[in-house]
Design a protein around this motif. Structure first.
Motif, mmCIF file in Angstrom:
data_model
loop_
_atom_site.group_PDB
_atom_site.id
_atom_site.type_symbol
_atom_site.label_atom_id
_atom_site.label_comp_id
_atom_site.label_asym_id
_atom_site.label_seq_id
_atom_site.Cartn_x
_atom_site.Cartn_y
_atom_site.Cartn_z
ATOM 1 N N VAL A 1 106.504 34.834 20.034
ATOM 2 C CA VAL A 1 107.021 35.672 18.940
ATOM 3 C C VAL A 1 106.761 34.983 17.601
ATOM 4 C CG1 VAL A 1 109.376 34.746 19.107
ATOM 5 C CG2 VAL A 1 109.016 36.971 18.109
ATOM 6 N N ARG B 1 111.197 39.701 26.557
ATOM 7 C CA ARG B 1 110.812 40.205 25.231
ATOM 8 C C ARG B 1 111.990 40.918 24.579
ATOM 9 N NH1 ARG B 1 105.129 43.212 25.723
ATOM 10 N NH2 ARG B 1 106.187 44.314 24.082
ATOM 11 N N LEU C 1 105.304 40.195 18.824
ATOM 12 C CA LEU C 1 106.092 39.887 20.019
ATOM 13 C C LEU C 1 105.229 40.277 21.215
ATOM 14 C CD1 LEU C 1 108.734 39.032 21.420
ATOM 15 C CD2 LEU C 1 109.502 41.389 21.181
ATOM 16 N N ALA D 1 113.912 39.767 21.106
ATOM 17 C CA ALA D 1 113.959 40.676 19.958
ATOM 18 C C ALA D 1 115.400 40.891 19.498
ATOM 19 C CB ALA D 1 113.310 42.012 20.325
ATOM 20 N N ALA E 1 108.114 35.595 13.794
ATOM 21 C CA ALA E 1 109.148 36.335 13.065
ATOM 22 C C ALA E 1 109.256 35.808 11.637
ATOM 23 C CB ALA E 1 110.492 36.209 13.777
ATOM 24 N N ILE F 1 110.516 40.786 13.340
ATOM 25 C CA ILE F 1 109.415 40.433 14.235
ATOM 26 C C ILE F 1 108.090 40.932 13.670
ATOM 27 C CG2 ILE F 1 108.452 40.839 16.528
ATOM 28 C CD1 ILE F 1 111.386 40.939 17.508
#
Length: 119
Positions: A114, A44, A61, A48, A116, A58
């Motif tokens: 995720v 993670r 997540l 990120a 984004a 993000i």
């Protein structure tokens, strides 16, 4: 890389969804390390970091898992040992896929998910 290319073609406000093996997960490290399929592995934190460097903010997540087909796994590159493939084949023959998938949902977080947005 792929994230740089994705960021380059997205317009501001557009969303990208990514699912990748979670390298923090022991299950992922044991079953999803496949150099021909996955060149880079993410946690993670590393996901990120990568997205932030490419102007992607993000929205979500998290770690997750997915349903598996035991019949498909018995013939995949997931297991290197013939013994493991036989066990998976036996579980499939006994129609225990539901139990395996329930256990995965309850105890395994072998993927990073995720969402984004392009800033």
């Amino acid at each position: 890389g792929a994230i740089r290319d994705i960021s380059a073609v997205l317009k501001a406000g557009c969303i990208v969804i990514i699912v990748t093996p979670n390298y923090d997960s022991l299950v992922a490290r044991k079953l999803q390390v496949k150099p021909r399929e996955h060149i880079v592995y993410f946690t993670r934190a590393s996901m990120a970091n990568l997205l932030g460097r490419h102007n992607l903010s993000i929205e979500l997540l998290t770690t997750t898992t997915r349903e598996r087909s035991l019949r498909a796994m018995a013939y995949s590159s997931t297991f290197g040992s013939p013994g493991a493939k036989k066990i998976v084949g036996l579980l499939a023959a006994l129609r225990l896929e539901w139990a395996v998938n329930l256990a995965l949902r309850l105890f395994v977080r072998d993927e990073v998910l995720v969402v984004a947005r392009k800033a």
